[in-house]
Design a protein around this motif. Structure first.
Motif, PDB file in Angstrom:
ATOM      1  N   CYS A 171      13.695 -18.209 -40.146  1.00  0.00           N
ATOM      2  CA  CYS A 171      14.708 -18.590 -41.065  1.00  0.00           C
ATOM      3  C   CYS A 171      14.863 -20.095 -40.581  1.00  0.00           C
ATOM      4  O   CYS A 171      15.238 -20.455 -39.497  1.00  0.00           O
ATOM      5  N   ASN A 208      16.673 -22.443 -40.993  1.00  0.00           N
ATOM      6  CA  ASN A 208      17.958 -23.047 -41.365  1.00  0.00           C
ATOM      7  C   ASN A 208      19.192 -22.501 -40.415  1.00  0.00           C
ATOM      8  O   ASN A 208      19.839 -22.739 -39.676  1.00  0.00           O
ATOM      9  N   CYS A 209      19.380 -20.842 -40.408  1.00  0.00           N
ATOM     10  CA  CYS A 209      19.785 -20.303 -39.151  1.00  0.00           C
ATOM     11  C   CYS A 209      19.141 -19.305 -38.493  1.00  0.00           C
ATOM     12  O   CYS A 209      19.650 -19.247 -38.035  1.00  0.00           O
ATOM     13  N   CYS A 257      16.115 -16.870 -47.477  1.00  0.00           N
ATOM     14  CA  CYS A 257      16.794 -15.785 -46.317  1.00  0.00           C
ATOM     15  C   CYS A 257      17.596 -15.848 -46.929  1.00  0.00           C
ATOM     16  O   CYS A 257      18.792 -16.383 -47.322  1.00  0.00           O
ATOM     17  N   ALA A 307      20.251 -13.503 -45.531  1.00  0.00           N
ATOM     18  CA  ALA A 307      21.087 -14.111 -43.817  1.00  0.00           C
ATOM     19  C   ALA A 307      22.081 -15.554 -45.019  1.00  0.00           C
ATOM     20  O   ALA A 307      23.405 -15.172 -45.279  1.00  0.00           O
ATOM     21  N   CYS A 308      21.323 -16.550 -45.372  1.00  0.00           N
ATOM     22  CA  CYS A 308      22.073 -17.324 -45.484  1.00  0.00           C
ATOM     23  C   CYS A 308      21.592 -18.318 -47.217  1.00  0.00           C
ATOM     24  O   CYS A 308      21.981 -19.154 -47.241  1.00  0.00           O
TER      25      CYS A 308
HETATM   26 ZN   LIG Z   1      18.761 -18.249 -43.236  1.00  0.00          ZN
END
Ligand SMILES: [Zn+2]
Length: 119
Positions: free
Chosen positions: A3, A5-6, A17, A19-20
């Motif tokens: 990802c 981002n994270c 993603c 997760a985020c």
């Molecule tokens: Zn993420």
């Protein structure tokens, strides 16, 4: 892939993603790299590649330099997966170069000992 981002590891081709919630599609959704803290740190191994070229094994070291010098360009272009792949390939070729260099040194020593023994 990861990802952007994270940095959660994702299955290849994941669109969002889990997760985020960040969309993983290339291009517009991706934030500009180098502005904020979202730019991932990917080692380019350029110093190691140059050292491996100078001290170990020239041909493989040059391959490592080619991959290493491509890492930052790929990051700048937003191709994070490509940058990670190039970074890993650079590290692999540095290892190959170092191993070849060590083998070369050993062979050199053996040849010199053999030459000395022949005299
Ligand atoms: Zn993420």
């Amino acid at each position: 892939m990861f990802c952007y981002n994270c940095r959660q590891e994702l299955a290849e081709g994941t669109a969002v993603c889990p997760a985020c919630g960040a969309a993983q599609n290339q291009g517009a959704a991706r934030p500009a790299v180098g502005v904020g803290a979202t730019a991932p740190v990917i080692p380019n191994h350029l110093v190691g590649a140059v050292l491996a070229t100078l001290f170990c094994c020239l041909p493989f070291g040059i391959v490592a330099i080619v991959y290493a010098s491509g890492v930052n360009g790929k990051i700048a272009a937003g191709d994070i997966a490509g940058a990670e792949a190039a970074s890993k390939k650079a590290a692999t070729w540095i290892n190959v170069s170092v191993i070849c260099g060590i083998i070369g040194i050993i062979l050199n020593v053996i040849l010199q000992v053999a030459a000395a023994a022949a005299n």
